[in-house]
Scaffold this active site. Structure first.
Site, PDB file in Angstrom:
ATOM      1  CB  SER A 160      -0.759   0.109   1.580  1.00 39.46           C
ATOM      2  OG  SER A 160      -1.598   1.142   1.302  1.00 39.46           O
TER       3      SER A 160
ATOM      4  CE1 TYR B   7      -4.145  -2.147   4.599  1.00 36.86           C
ATOM      5  CE2 TYR B   7      -3.383  -0.530   3.586  1.00 36.86           C
ATOM      6  CZ  TYR B   7      -3.959  -1.324   3.329  1.00 36.86           C
ATOM      7  OH  TYR B   7      -3.675  -1.949   2.290  1.00 36.86           O
TER       8      TYR B   7
END
Length: 260
Positions: A152, A165
């Site tokens: 990501s 995350y």
């Protein structure tokens, strides 16, 4: 077969290869599973929800691909081990492992408790580690393997409540480098694909804000946010013989988001 088709097939064909794709029933994972299957691999899709799994595999079977699904819980060590053994039992030990399964609760940092932290790390980081440990040494023993992680932008920059995350994805990219160091001398490449913003079920909350979505698109160089299908070519490249000299890398598939 024409000479150009034969050349491209030699570079990118996955005929004879077996692949396991976690999180392969939706979003980027589904697109990657479809790309690998259509390139010739026998693909086992691993995720939780049986309805989405069945629909994904049915579409691939209708296209003449060889595919199957395993419903598994990757949030626990025992669940990962069970899913790994079931997946390996379908088409044999995999040559290709794609870790796309992930969770992203996104609480504000001051509300990020130990439970959210542990749950995020279990799926996003520990499951890829355990699956790599299960399949990586066997790939090395056979002299060929491909491990592909989906990371990501939040591994590299903080925005939209990166929280646990972003930490998990940063660690995932480090895991790819550690795996590459261990197994690349034996023919196993380990790399990471880094998406830009791609509207998927994982980020449905952010996707529901038109202003934020437009702002993210404006940060790219191509003027749009990503589509799951944008990852097909990169995934086939990293899964194929064409990428034999590419390992330990984080490859950004992001329309220029990361450099704009």
């Amino acid at each position: 077969m024409s000479s150009s088709r034969a050349y491209l097939s030699g570079l990118f064909s996955l005929d004879g290869r077996a692949a396991v794709v976690t999180g392969g029933s939706s979003g980027i994972g589904r697109a990657v599973a479809g790309a690998l299957a259509r390139a010739g691999a026998r693909v086992v899709v691993v995720a939780r929800r049986q309805r989405e799994l069945a629909a994904t595999v049915e579409e691939l079977l209708d296209d003449g691909c060889r595919a199957a699904w395993v419903s598994g819980d990757l949030s626990t060590r025992s669940g990962v081990r069970t899913a790994a053994e079931e997946a390996a039992g379908v088409f044999g030990e995999p040559d290709i492992l794609v870790n796309c399964a992930g969770v992203n609760p996104r609480p504000p940092m001051d509300e990020l408790d130990e439970g959210v932290w542990d749950a995020t790390m279990a799926v996003n980081l520990e499951a890829p580690f355990l699956l790599g440990r299960r399949f990586g040494p066997a790939m090395a023993g056979r002299g060929f393997g491909r491990i592909i992680h989906i990371s990501s932008q939040q591994a590299h920059r903080a925005f939209a409540r990166s929280g646990a995350y972003g930490v998990s994805k940063g660690a995932l990219e480090s895991l790819a480098r550690s795996q590459a160091e261990a197994w690349s001398p034996y023919g196993v490449t380990c790399n990471t694909l880094v998406p830009g913003f791609v509207p998927t079920p994982l980020n449905a909350r952010l996707s529901s804000d038109p202003g934020r979505v437009a702002a993210l698109a404006a940060r790219t160089m191509v003027g749009r946010n990503g589509l799951a299908e944008d990852f097909a070519g990169a995934a086939v490249f990293l899964a194929s013989g064409a990428s034999a000299y590419v390992t330990g890398q984080s490859i950004h598939v992001d329309g220029g988001f990361s450099v704009h």
